[in-house]
Structures are given as C-alpha cells and as structure tokens.
Design an enzyme around this catalytic site. Structure first.
Site, mmCIF file in Angstrom:
data_model
loop_
_atom_site.group_PDB
_atom_site.id
_atom_site.type_symbol
_atom_site.label_atom_id
_atom_site.label_comp_id
_atom_site.label_asym_id
_atom_site.label_seq_id
_atom_site.Cartn_x
_atom_site.Cartn_y
_atom_site.Cartn_z
ATOM 1 N N LYS A 1 60.646 50.261 -58.966
ATOM 2 C CA LYS A 1 61.404 50.095 -57.732
ATOM 3 C C LYS A 1 60.485 50.491 -56.584
ATOM 4 O O LYS A 1 60.050 51.642 -56.502
ATOM 5 C CB LYS A 1 62.655 50.982 -57.747
ATOM 6 C CG LYS A 1 63.350 51.049 -56.388
ATOM 7 C CD LYS A 1 64.599 51.911 -56.420
ATOM 8 C CE LYS A 1 65.053 52.253 -55.011
ATOM 9 N NZ LYS A 1 66.289 53.060 -54.969
ATOM 10 N N GLY B 1 72.242 57.892 -49.547
ATOM 11 C CA GLY B 1 73.008 59.129 -49.638
ATOM 12 C C GLY B 1 74.147 59.271 -48.651
ATOM 13 O O GLY B 1 74.776 60.327 -48.575
ATOM 14 N N ALA C 1 71.891 51.716 -52.464
ATOM 15 C CA ALA C 1 72.020 52.741 -51.416
ATOM 16 C C ALA C 1 73.275 52.595 -50.569
ATOM 17 O O ALA C 1 73.659 51.503 -50.162
ATOM 18 C CB ALA C 1 70.810 52.763 -50.492
ATOM 19 N N GLY C 2 73.906 53.729 -50.345
ATOM 20 C CA GLY C 2 75.033 53.804 -49.426
ATOM 21 C C GLY C 2 76.401 53.548 -50.035
ATOM 22 O O GLY C 2 77.410 53.805 -49.390
ATOM 23 N N ASN D 1 73.550 56.121 -57.041
ATOM 24 C CA ASN D 1 73.060 57.437 -57.474
ATOM 25 C C ASN D 1 73.926 58.546 -56.886
ATOM 26 O O ASN D 1 74.727 59.174 -57.573
ATOM 27 C CB ASN D 1 71.586 57.611 -57.086
ATOM 28 C CG ASN D 1 70.996 58.928 -57.592
ATOM 29 O OD1 ASN D 1 71.671 59.745 -58.207
ATOM 30 N ND2 ASN D 1 69.735 59.150 -57.347
ATOM 31 N N THR D 2 73.811 58.772 -55.572
ATOM 32 C CA THR D 2 74.476 59.911 -54.928
ATOM 33 C C THR D 2 75.966 59.988 -55.248
ATOM 34 O O THR D 2 76.486 61.059 -55.581
ATOM 35 C CB THR D 2 74.278 59.829 -53.401
ATOM 36 O OG1 THR D 2 72.878 59.856 -53.122
ATOM 37 C CG2 THR D 2 74.953 60.995 -52.700
#
Lengths: 65, 256
Positions: free
Chosen positions: B98, B159, B185-186, B207-208
């Site tokens: 990535k 995040g 993301a997000g 992820n987050t």
C-alpha cells in the site's frame, strides 16, 4: 568504531552484526536489518561484517493502517 | 462459496473488507477480529525498532492465510516509499504494497504526485501496488496506466471516522476505473462502509473504526455484515430517487 544505527551515530565494539544484535538485546524473530541500504536476510547476519561509517537500519513490523 | 470475488494482482479474495493493525489496545485482539470480520487482507507498517519498549511481533498476531499488506507510511517522497516497499517485500515475502506518501501532518493528505511516481517504479518491479490517494479521476487513470492493481481513495482524513465526505469524487472513480476502487480511510461506521459498497466500490479498508471500538471483534463482524449488505444491494440494482412521492399502493379510491 563508529557507525550510524537508525539515524544516530553510535560507537560499537564489535564488527559482527550477530554480536551487535545480541548485545542490543533485540528479538531476532521480528528484526529486519538493512545494512548500507541492502536488506540482510537473517541467515546472512553471521557473515555480515560491520565497518567504520556503515549505516544500519534496525526495523520491525508494527501496527498500521 | 461465492463467485463474486475481488481480484487484486494474481490473487482472488472472497472478502471485500480490508482491515488494519494500527491502534489496537491489545494486539491479541487482531486474530479474533480477523476471524469475526472475515477480512483476508490486513495492513502493517514498518518502523525503526524501539529499544525502550519491547513490543510483540505484530506478524505473530496474523494468521498465515491472511494476506499481508505492508504500507509505506512514514514516507514523505516517492524515493522513500520505494525503499520501504523493497524492504517490506524482502522481509515479509509479500508482493502487496500500500503506497502511502504523506507530507501533510495535520490532515494526513496523501501526496498524489509522489504516490504516482512510486507506483510507476514499484509496479515495474512486480509489486501489487495499492496506492492511497485523494480521489482524483485523472490521477486514478494515470495510476491504472502505471500498473496499479487498485486505487484507494480516501472517504475522509485518516482516523476521523467522518464517513464518505468525498462521495461524488469517488463515484467518478467507480464509474471510470478498470481497476478495483477500494475506499480507504475515514469510514467510521458500518453504515459508511455499506454506503460505499452500495455505490459500487469494490472493497473498503477499515482500521481505526474497528481497532478503537469498545469491542473490536464485534465491530469487525458489524463491518463485515455491512460490506456484504452493501455489495448485495449494489449487485441487485438500487432503486431510483425521486423528488415526488411515487405510490407503492394502487391510487384507486377505496370505500368512497
């Protein structure tokens, strides 16, 4: 002799990569070693000699997204 | 088994939920999260070893059948990203990478220009390149030509859990890209992931939102259900929007 480890100049008293890793008490299983911009597989640690001015990166995989 | 699969490079996946290993309170939760979420691809990062805090080997938390996706986080230039990618491949044995090149510390916006330069080099070297980008159609087409295996546009800054703020721009990528579009993301809630899949995204990376949930394992499962629901909705063809009501029942009079 003086080499650069992870961006910092350090004086070491061995020319053996294996010994250095041992002295620094690093976990060999997860350690990734780059020596003068070349990745050194674990089976070549014992035969890798360190010399004055060498640049060593000691890395490991960590959590990331 | 399903024949609706995600193809990345030479590998085929049945799960469309990619996950990350960052921010877990306890890395021991990762294997349970992977099992619950069905995720078959997970990101890891490469860092200088911290001699003070001896951490566990993150790779020990990841089962062998899950594909590792090392990222190039920490890279500020294409050159650094290429160097990290080469080390990551040699050290982990995976061709997946990535590309993440970030120069902006406040919003963690990817540097599209450096990302393209890194992709051009790494794709030629046989990497399966997944570049993390701002959703920009001309860039995505250039990445495709350069040999990217997918494009990974951000939904919102890393995040932030704010969801699909870039939705109209991602829609352009989905409509025009030949390679898979993975929203990365997000995404803060399963509903965000479902919305991305409903609009035709090929996969999402979370992820987050999973790692920082009170119960990451259950949240992993929630995202898995949302991704599958969104994908099924997309494949079954969504209904049309209308400014006026459109009766579902016959409009003929009754009892008068």
């Amino acid at each position: 002799m003086r080499i650069k480890i992870n961006g910092r100049d350090q004086d070491i008293d061995t020319g053996s990569l294996t010994e250095l890793i041992d002295q620094m008490d690093l976990p060999p299983s997860s350690l990734v070693v780059e020596h003068n911009l070349r990745l050194v597989p674990q089976d070549q640690w014992a035969t890798t000699r360190l010399e004055e001015g060498d640049v060593l990166e000691l890395l490991n995989f960590v959590g990331g997204g | 088994m399903t024949d609706d699969t995600l193809q990345l490079g030479n590998k085929t996946f049945t799960s469309r939920l990619l996950t990350g290993t960052g921010k877990f309170a306890d890395n021991a939760l990762i294997s349970g999260m992977l099992e619950a979420s069905g995720s078959q691809i997970i990101t890891v990062a490469l860092r200088r070893i911290d001699q003070q805090s001896k951490t566990d080997n993150i790779l020990d938390s990841i089962p062998q059948n899950v594909t590792l996706l090392p990222n190039t986080s920490g890279a500020r230039t294409a050159e650094q990203a290429v160097r990290i990618a080469r080390i990551a491949r040699a050290a982990s044995g995976t061709n997946f990478i990535k590309i993440e090149v970030i120069t902006d510390a406040r919003y963690l916006m990817p540097d599209n220009q450096e990302t393209l330069a890194a992709t051009e080099i790494l794709a030629k070297e046989g990497f399966i390149v997944l570049p993390y980008i701002l959703p920009d159609l001309p860039l995505a087409k250039r990445l495709e030509s350069a040999g990217a295996a997918a494009v990974m546009p951000l939904g919102a800054p890393i995040g932030t859990n704010r969801g699909l703020e870039t939705k109209p721009l991602i829609a352009m990528l989905i409509e025009n890209c030949r390679v898979p579009v993975i929203v990365d993301a997000g995404l803060g809630l399963p509903s965000h992931a479902a919305a991305a899949m409903e609009m035709g995204a090929d996969a999402v990376l979370v992820n987050t939102a999973i790692a920082t949930a009170g119960d990451p394992v259950t949240m992993g499962k929630a995202f898995e259900l949302a991704v599958r629901a969104g994908r099924k909705a997309y494949l079954s063809g969504g209904g049309q929007c209308s400014d006026q009501a459109v009766a579902s029942s016959p409009l003929t009079g009754f009892l008068n």
